[in-house]
Design an enzyme around this catalytic site. Sequence first.
Site, PDB file in Angstrom:
ATOM      1  CD  GLU A 115      -2.888  -1.139   2.378  1.00 14.57           C
ATOM      2  OE1 GLU A 115      -2.653  -0.387   3.351  1.00 14.57           O
ATOM      3  OE2 GLU A 115      -3.913  -1.851   2.294  1.00 14.57           O
ATOM      4  CD  GLU A 258      -3.476  -6.498   3.665  1.00 13.81           C
ATOM      5  OE1 GLU A 258      -4.250  -5.923   4.466  1.00 13.81           O
ATOM      6  OE2 GLU A 258      -2.281  -6.185   3.537  1.00 13.81           O
TER       7      GLU A 258
END
Length: 475
Positions: A115, A258
Amino acid sequence: MGSGVGVALFALSLLLVSHEVESAIGVNWGTLSFHKMRPSTVVDLLKANKITKVKLFDANPDALRALMGTGIQVMIGIPNEMLSTFNSDLFVQQNLSRFIGKNGADIRYVAVGNEPFLTGYGGQFQNYVVPTMVNLQQSLVRANLASYVKLVVPCNADAYQSNVPSQGMFRPELTQIMTQLVSFLNSNGSPFVVNIYPFLSLYGNSDFPQDYAFFEGSSHPVPDGPNTYYNAFDGNFDTLVAALTKLGYGQMPIVIGEIGWPTDGAVGANLTAARVFNQGLISHVLSNKGTPLRPGSPPADVYLFGLLDEGAKSTLPGNFERHWGIFSFDGQAKYRLNLGLGNRGLKNAKNVQYLPSRWCVAHPSRDMTQVGDHLRLACSEADCTTLNDGGSCSQLGEKDNISYAFNSYYQMQMQHEKSCDFDGLGMVTFLDPSVGDCRFLVGVTDIGLSSSTEPMARWSIYHICIGLLIWTLTM
């Protein structure tokens, strides 16, 4: 396998069969816990549950050694903090070439950062991503691994935006770098990896329709031209599809890096909701129904977050951060879940070495008026998140609250005799003080991994330092 030729031959042999494997449900194996099972115990847990894909947040050699010869496909990670000084040749040598080979670790992906475009980072990592990928790809070529190990960048869903899915686009400040990134991914046969969390949408917005977060249908569907969206996952996924289409890569494979639902630490974070969400997700993905913009084409792979609870994670985003696991920290299933991998339910970890069955509780005959400082100490170092509003232990009485905090600290200190003193306010008991759904844990002794590198958004240096200090003192 020592030689580059040997590695190349092995990679070629794997290539002949590797990409025939069907999409599957995998898991994220995070290690931010004060109570860590041995890597071999965790790998046995994966095998018992027929889990064939696992995602790590680093390239921990203990984990990779435990995964050797298992056939489990692995995604390893490069922490964001390493990108600015990254040595690609050294990384390939230390974390790929030495593990890949006959009876080696089946490493399929390297995640470059995690991220890194998150808005909370303020752009501090994003300019390193593409150069690191280019250098690492060249290193893979030199090591004869480029055709087998693929590079990816797990992105948070905040990288793109829109009011309706069909209008999805990447954030304006990311347009140039995303164009470079998806071009690189496409050229090298890599998927786009995205992390999607409907729970966080629900948690962060009181107006978010609760049923829209799940897969049972919604009384608040989102119309979008000829399409209608009945769950947040499909809407989020198709927003990404639209954003990729605008860049000319509408058919790029997408992997969910995720996704999950926590079981504790917040209102709405409980066992029932987690089971309903995760089972609904798995059934939805494995039905091959796809989404309105990709009918019949579900994500290439889906990695549940996460495998185990991680009691040392930062609670800055919320107390729920320590409770994402489908298993508790000691590998015990929290609820019934069919992963679609051959077992009807989850199988527990075996041969877990627990500390003795004893707990630290508040002394029944002591005056607790001066307990405040001790509680602050215990809960600043150990995990007390279940005591807060919405937690499974939030309904305890005052004395049980104190006992829970004392015991959490006591177990974290590996039941050291003095760690249950608290100036005479604590005492050791051999009777389990658990109350209803509130479990007073007993720690484990088989500590294996000594470090982890999940993204800064998900942990604090403070908690890691304490964890490492405890690990050092107990060796």
